[in-house]
Design an enzyme around this catalytic site. Sequence first.
Site, PDB file in Angstrom:
ATOM      1  N   GLY A 169      13.998   1.332  11.588  1.00 56.34           N
ATOM      2  CA  GLY A 169      13.172   0.515  10.766  1.00 56.34           C
ATOM      3  C   GLY A 169      13.208  -0.801  10.942  1.00 56.34           C
ATOM      4  N   LEU A 181      16.893  12.265   4.945  1.00 57.92           N
ATOM      5  CA  LEU A 181      17.336  11.982   3.729  1.00 57.92           C
ATOM      6  C   LEU A 181      17.334  13.026   2.958  1.00 57.92           C
ATOM      7  CD1 LEU A 181      15.120   8.629   3.237  1.00 57.92           C
ATOM      8  CD2 LEU A 181      17.801   8.944   3.481  1.00 57.92           C
ATOM      9  N   ALA A 222      17.184   3.356   4.699  1.00 52.66           N
ATOM     10  CA  ALA A 222      16.138   4.260   4.819  1.00 52.66           C
ATOM     11  C   ALA A 222      15.522   4.684   3.725  1.00 52.66           C
ATOM     12  CB  ALA A 222      16.685   5.436   5.569  1.00 52.66           C
ATOM     13  N   SER A 245      14.884  -3.598  -3.753  1.00 47.67           N
ATOM     14  CA  SER A 245      13.445  -4.071  -3.519  1.00 47.67           C
ATOM     15  C   SER A 245      13.258  -5.290  -4.657  1.00 47.67           C
ATOM     16  CB  SER A 245      12.401  -3.319  -2.932  1.00 47.67           C
ATOM     17  OG  SER A 245      11.200  -3.790  -3.183  1.00 47.67           O
ATOM     18  N   TYR A 255       5.284   3.611  -5.116  1.00 48.65           N
ATOM     19  CA  TYR A 255       6.365   2.858  -4.392  1.00 48.65           C
ATOM     20  C   TYR A 255       7.295   2.216  -5.285  1.00 48.65           C
ATOM     21  CZ  TYR A 255       8.808  -0.405  -1.264  1.00 48.65           C
ATOM     22  OH  TYR A 255       9.816  -0.864  -0.619  1.00 48.65           O
ATOM     23  N   LYS A 272      11.476   2.864  -5.660  1.00 46.86           N
ATOM     24  CA  LYS A 272      12.774   2.203  -5.459  1.00 46.86           C
ATOM     25  C   LYS A 272      13.464   1.792  -6.751  1.00 46.86           C
ATOM     26  CE  LYS A 272      13.213   0.361  -2.069  1.00 46.86           C
ATOM     27  NZ  LYS A 272      14.348   0.763  -1.030  1.00 46.86           N
ATOM     28  N   PRO A 301      14.928  -7.420  -1.998  1.00 46.78           N
ATOM     29  CA  PRO A 301      14.038  -8.518  -1.006  1.00 46.78           C
ATOM     30  C   PRO A 301      12.841  -8.444  -1.425  1.00 46.78           C
ATOM     31  CG  PRO A 301      14.860  -6.811   0.528  1.00 46.78           C
ATOM     32  CD  PRO A 301      15.192  -6.259  -0.771  1.00 46.78           C
ATOM     33  N   VAL A 331       8.967  -8.553   3.103  1.00 48.82           N
ATOM     34  CA  VAL A 331       9.690  -9.033   4.234  1.00 48.82           C
ATOM     35  C   VAL A 331       8.531  -9.429   5.327  1.00 48.82           C
ATOM     36  CG1 VAL A 331      11.391  -8.553   5.848  1.00 48.82           C
ATOM     37  CG2 VAL A 331      11.577  -7.596   3.525  1.00 48.82           C
ATOM     38  N   SER A 365       4.841  -3.898   5.712  1.00 49.02           N
ATOM     39  CA  SER A 365       4.918  -5.104   5.875  1.00 49.02           C
ATOM     40  C   SER A 365       3.846  -5.574   6.918  1.00 49.02           C
ATOM     41  CB  SER A 365       6.263  -5.987   6.507  1.00 49.02           C
ATOM     42  OG  SER A 365       7.082  -5.938   5.217  1.00 49.02           O
TER      43      SER A 365
END
Length: 349
Positions: free
Chosen positions: A19, A70, A90, A133, A167, A171, A195, A198, A211
């Site tokens: 990533g 995962l 991940a 996030s 999304y 998170k 964050p 990014v 991003s």
Amino acid sequence: MNPLQIDTTEPVLVTGATGYVAGWIIKDLLEAGVTVHATVRDASKTARLAHLTAIADRSPGQIRFFDADLLTEGAFDEAMQGTRVVYHTASPFVRDVSDPQKDLVDPAVQGTTNVLRTASRTPTVRRVVLTSSVAAMYGDAVELSATGGRLDESCWNATSSLTHEPYPYSKTLAERAAWDQAKEQDQWELVTVNPGLVVGPALNDQPTSESFAIVQQLAGGRGRFGVPNLAMTVVDVRDVAAAHIAAAYTPEAHGRYLVAAEATDLVDLGRRLQPHATRPRLVATRALPKQLAVLVAPLAGMDRAYVRDNVGHPLQLATTRTRDELGVTYRSIDASLGEMLAQLQGARS
Ligand code: NAP
């Protein structure tokens, strides 16, 4: 604050090593002399790992690759053996998905619980740094309007769902699951890095992170007649990596860390991208009036409620914990945007 003491005697695990964010964390670790166990979905695809191998070749640290998905229970066991720190980065960061449960929530949540269960049965692990996030802190900027848009570590996203911004929902659920698991044991400590959007260059040639899709949309012409002026927070990828390293090696680090250099909006980002663009007239620099933006939102692939609840609700960042406790200083995002766009434009030519 004391200068950071990076322990090079014990290996660390970084999940999602291919990533965008993970690449810079791994670079910092390798350059500091740390041995990195890097998990990827398919280590036989060596071209996707070439940038990491090249960094390892010129650094004092070493890298070892392991396959781990995962969703496969126990997949991280081998890679985690002997590690003291686990960086769990991940998680799918894509906005355009056909099945949000399967494509986002399952890998984010089951992946996190899978990695943390492995941490609990790996006696060497003492700290887990989870890449969460800002998306886990708020879903819609309107949520924060009661406090003048103030965003800090006490904020939790309360508006996203499977059908509205899946999304951020993925998170939020993943971070909540991590805190639940952390409370059930006392072998390892959890620290989360949260964050904003990014930005900045990627170490690999073909970044998949959303991003890059966002910057490409802003600069590529889709928004040249105007965009919904969404509030957002932004940070350079190298500062995000530095926050992860400090979160792991600052003994007192604890809880959540909001990692964002600026609170801004989409039009401001477009205006700051424009000087770097090879075709400046294509860059989105104008705000659509809010009512129109809500009306045409579906044409831009956004839902109307999202535009309604995020345009015209400015944010105020409170990032003192990250500056004071992790020692993170933020670089200007203007240069970061320029480097990122140069990479995108180079890839197209
Ligand atoms: P990225 O480049 O797309 O990286 C995502 C990583 O997750 C990839 O390495 C990907 O592996 C891995 N992954 C996805 N599904 C997986 C699965 N089922 N099994 C194993 N690995 C899987 O995106 P990024 O921007 O670096 O994101 C990294 C982390 O930062 C994510 O947790 C994201 O939520 C978080 N974050 C990003 C931003 C941002 O603006 N970029 C902001 C806040 C937080 P493959 O290469 O095999 O697909």
